[in-house]
Design an enzyme around this catalytic site. Structure first.
Site, PDB file in Angstrom:
ATOM      1  CG  ASP A  38      48.548  20.364  45.925  1.00 25.19           C
ATOM      2  OD1 ASP A  38      47.245  20.635  46.156  1.00 25.19           O
ATOM      3  OD2 ASP A  38      48.866  19.160  45.309  1.00 25.19           O
TER       4      ASP A  38
ATOM      5  CD  GLU B 228      42.304  20.485  50.056  1.00 27.22           C
ATOM      6  OE1 GLU B 228      43.182  19.484  50.277  1.00 27.22           O
ATOM      7  OE2 GLU B 228      42.516  21.565  49.412  1.00 27.22           O
TER       8      GLU B 228
ATOM      9  CG  ASP C 258      43.106  20.032  41.140  1.00 21.33           C
ATOM     10  OD1 ASP C 258      44.048  20.927  41.060  1.00 21.33           O
ATOM     11  OD2 ASP C 258      43.411  18.899  41.689  1.00 21.33           O
TER      12      ASP C 258
END
Ligand code: MIG
Length: 760
Positions: free
Chosen positions: A349, A352, A461
């Site tokens: 997770d 980025e 999300d």
């Protein structure tokens, strides 16, 4: 400007574009195919029967003198611009993880991986970048891939009716062009960037997650709930709260006193456990991972050469430099060590990478706030509103550096979009290296083309909103176009409160997502299948069971994708590109070789319109036959529009509570056959790499009509795995009658005549 041309397999042309010969291309790592030849003259280049002519910076893409598109390449003050002039009515498809319709026309998209928690339709970028698309009309299909791992932006016929304007914020990159059929373009692209991994069979099962199941007790009680209620489930997730102060590769010993024992208890109950792993390493003296990386210089740096510092879940953190091979190796070893107690898979997770804030940002905000005054009026309001949002997600690239394998320093700006890709790669390579015969399972939130060879992308999300359910149906297909075979959305929606009806409809869609996981955010309503009462639980259970019944079919499709690059999910336009109605049918898709699924994504709906392309279709649930065209299909809450193509088959089995092997005890072949049909059944141990040494079985099942009789034939096609004796049942509809039969499969195949049932 400088150009170099190379020919790649799948009739792909690579154009290396540089402002000047000295400019460097930062390799993204997406392309792994080797070029076949260097081409110096484009005059005889292909694209089916087409040619690309080089006239300064203008390339004309044409076919037998008919112009299909024109590509211009030019320099701008900020980098390089490509303009592709297309024709009226051409569809543009692809771009992977972007919000919006399947046909990308009329909008602008950005490529700069961003932790965007709000997937509103106004957003122009999310966690991943897939700068690949195709231009499609009934007479042509052209593929484009702008392989640039830094920032780029695509205006797809937004500013100008028939122009695609691409701005690359760099001086050098590679562009890949191809012409083929639409599904051929994806298959070639997968040839270029790598085949999708073969996942273990249990990753095709239903999976349950929540941010977070905070302690051992909760994890166990959720798992028992599944078994007590006989709702199939294969995987349970542990989100960030299992860690001690969000330190990666640690366990909170208060909440999880004996993780190894817990994992083995869950394994005995038939559950695999996947744990989250974030890239941010907590800055804390004595924390081994931190000390080791600091000592070895494994962290990304700032302009002064000391570790780049930003705040994420663990507080002050540094970020491993996954661009560097030594760092990848180190990380892969760490992950493998962590996995050893029985963790089944890794969930990457925040890669980025996501940053809450940097210390400099806090200072800047303080200055902004200090200067705030009511006299500013509207401007004050504007400034206040921008602080939590714009500031957090803006570009940190200027102060954030990597080192390549030769020690050259590279700004994150140039390679921002491959941070998550390289983290996933590091994890994959580590696991494959340490667990030689096990298929690695890695989820990632951030990705770039080629990710399919390492892991699974989930779409991040989303929210429990009907419009986002629709958006995920579109995104699933856009991702498939760009080679991401195994993906899916958080079933039920991540943010916000779900309700029974939405969870049912999202679960129905989830059955037909390759990745089928229910996940929800902290502070939202519980979202497990039983959360909204018996009425909804019953239907959800029925659909999860349908997923398990379809596993022989889905697993065979997964193997097909691994072997050939033919995706599991396919937009209708792949098979019927000459039918422009398929270009707008973006709320339905093909799932595997035989099924068309049209999920319900509107509140209170009891049915919907479905476009059935090209042939006749059989309603999976009631056997009704439909002619091609638009149809309103009734679908009360316990049903969804699902169709079997004419002359196609499905292989099914009895649903189980969880799956360990992809070897079926019994099979049922159903189908709609008016002349002949065939399907392949692929089986293996479901978890190891022994299939590479022929430890698999691939059988072909064929049904054909002679007179008014149906015959079934099974024959082994490949592989050395012996399946034990079992029953294969047939139930085939020929448009007027059902034909049934039974065959005892001893492994060597045979032919059986089906019996016509007099009454249906
Ligand atoms: O800042 O780990 O997309 O799936 O539950 C939020 C907590 C961090 C974002 C992920 C989500 C996960 C959550 N994470």
């Amino acid at each position: 400007m400088n150009y170099k041309f190379k020919k790649f397999p799948g009739r792909i042309l690579e154009i290396e574009v540089k402002s000047s010969p000295e400019d460097t291309i930062y390799e993204s790592g997406a392309v792994i195919a080797k070029p076949i030849a260097v081409v110096d003259r484009l005059s005889s280049f292909y694209f089916h029967n087409s040619r690309i002519e080089r006239d300064e910076k203008i390339f004309t893409i044409s076919c037998q003198k008919e112009k299909w598109a024109e590509l211009k390449i030019m320099e701008t003050s900020k980098g390089i611009r490509l303009i592709i002039e297309i024709e009226d009515g051409d569809g543009v498809f692809g771009l992977g993880e972007e919000v919006g319709p399947l046909n990308k026309r009329g909008r602008t998209y950005e490529f700069y991986n961003t932790d965007e928690p709000e997937h509103a339709s106004t957003k122009t970028k999310l966690y991943s970048s897939f700068p690949m698309f195709m231009v499609l009309s009934p007479k042509k299909a052209l593929g484009f891939f702008v392989d640039y791992p830094g920032y780029s932006k695509m205006d797809i016929c937004h500013e100008e009716e028939n122009k695609i304007i691409i701005d690359v914020a760099g001086q050098a990159f590679k562009l890949y062009l191809q012409g083929d059929t639409p599904d051929g373009i994806t298959a070639n692209f997968v040839e270029l960037t790598g085949k999708p991994i073969l996942l273990p069979i249990w990753m095709l099962g239903y999976q349950q997650s929540r941010w977070s199941y905070p302690d051992e007790k909760t994890v166990l009680s959720i798992s028992r709930e599944f078994r007590n209620r006989s709702i199939p489930c294969d995987v349970i997730y542990l989100d960030i709260d299992y860690m001690e102060n969000f330190k990666v590769f640690t366990w909170d010993k208060k909440k999880f006193p004996d993780p190894k024992a817990l994992l083995s208890k869950l394994r005995d109950m038939g559950f695999k456990v996947i744990t989250i792993v974030d890239p941010g390493v907590k800055v804390e003296e004595g924390y081994e991972l931190y000390e080791e990386a600091k000592e070895a210089g494994y962290f990304c740096t700032n302009s002064a050469g000391t570790p780049f510092e930003a705040y994420v879940w663990p507080g002050k953190s540094h970020f491993p430099d996954f661009y560097n091979a030594r760092v990848r190796k180190w990380w892969g070893d760490k992950v493998s060590e962590f996995k050893a107690i029985g963790v089944a898979g890794i969930w990457n997770d925040m890669n980025e990478p996501s940053i809450f804030f940097t210390p400099e940002l806090i200072e800047e905000i303080k200055t902004t706030v200090k200067n705030l005054s009511p006299d500013l009026g509207m401007l004050a309001d504007f400034t206040i509103n921008q602080i939590p949002y714009e500031k957090r997600y803006r570009d940190h690239g200027k102060k954030f550096f990597h080192k390549d394998d030769h020690g050259n320093v590279i700004s994150n700006r140039q390679i921002h979009n491959i941070y998550g890709f390289n983290m996933t790669r590091a994890t994959y390579e580590g696991l494959i290296n340490h667990y030689k015969t096990e298929r690695p399972v890695i989820l990632t939130r951030s990705a770039y083309p080629g990710i399919q060879r390492y892991g699974i992308l989930w779409t991040g999300d989303n929210a429990s909103l009907w419009e986002q359910l629709y958006q995920e149906i579109q995104m699933l297909q856009s991702l498939a176009i760009t080679g991401v075979n195994f993906t899916g959305s958080d079933v039920g929606g991540f943010g916000g409160d779900c309700n029974g009806e939405l969870l049912v409809r999202w679960t129905q869609f989830g059955v037909f997502q390759p990745f089928f996981r229910n996940h929800s955010a902290i502070g939202t309503r519980n979202q497990e299948p039983w959360s909204f009462g018996e009425k909804y639980e019953r239907i959800i259970k029925k659909f999860i069971e349908l997923r398990y019944a379809l596993l022989p079919y889905i697993y065979s499709a997964l193997k097909e994708a691994h072997d050939t690059g033919q995706m599991i999910v396919n937009p209708l336009l792949y098979k019927w590109p000459e039918d422009e109605k398929t270009y707008e049918a973006d709320d339905e898709y093909l799932f595997g070789p035989s099924l068309l699924v049209a999920p319900i994504y509107k509140a209170n709906a009891t049915g919907r319109t479905v476009y059935l392309p090209g042939m006749r279709w059989m309603n999976f649930f009631n056997g009704r036959i439909y002619e091609p065209g638009y149809h309103y299909i009734e679908a009360p809450l316990d049903s969804l529009p699902l169709f079997v193509a004419e002359n196609s088959l499905l292989s099914m089995t009895e649903p189980s509570q969880y799956v360990e092997k992809a070897i079926w005890k019994g099979l049922k072949i159903i189908g709609f056959v008016t002349s002949n049909a065939s399907i392949c059944i692929y089986e293996d141990d479901g978890v190891s790499l022994k299939y590479l040494d022929k430890a698999f079985s691939r059988k072909r099942v064929e049904i054909w009509k002679t007179g008014d009789k149906l015959l079934a034939r099974i024959h082994p096609e490949a592989g050395e795995l012996k399946t034990s004796e079992r029953k294969i049942n047939f139930e085939i509809f020929d448009g007027t009658h059902t034909h049934v039969g039974e065959f005892i499969d001893k492994g060597e195949g045979g032919v059986v005549e089906l019996e016509k049932k007099l009454k249906n």
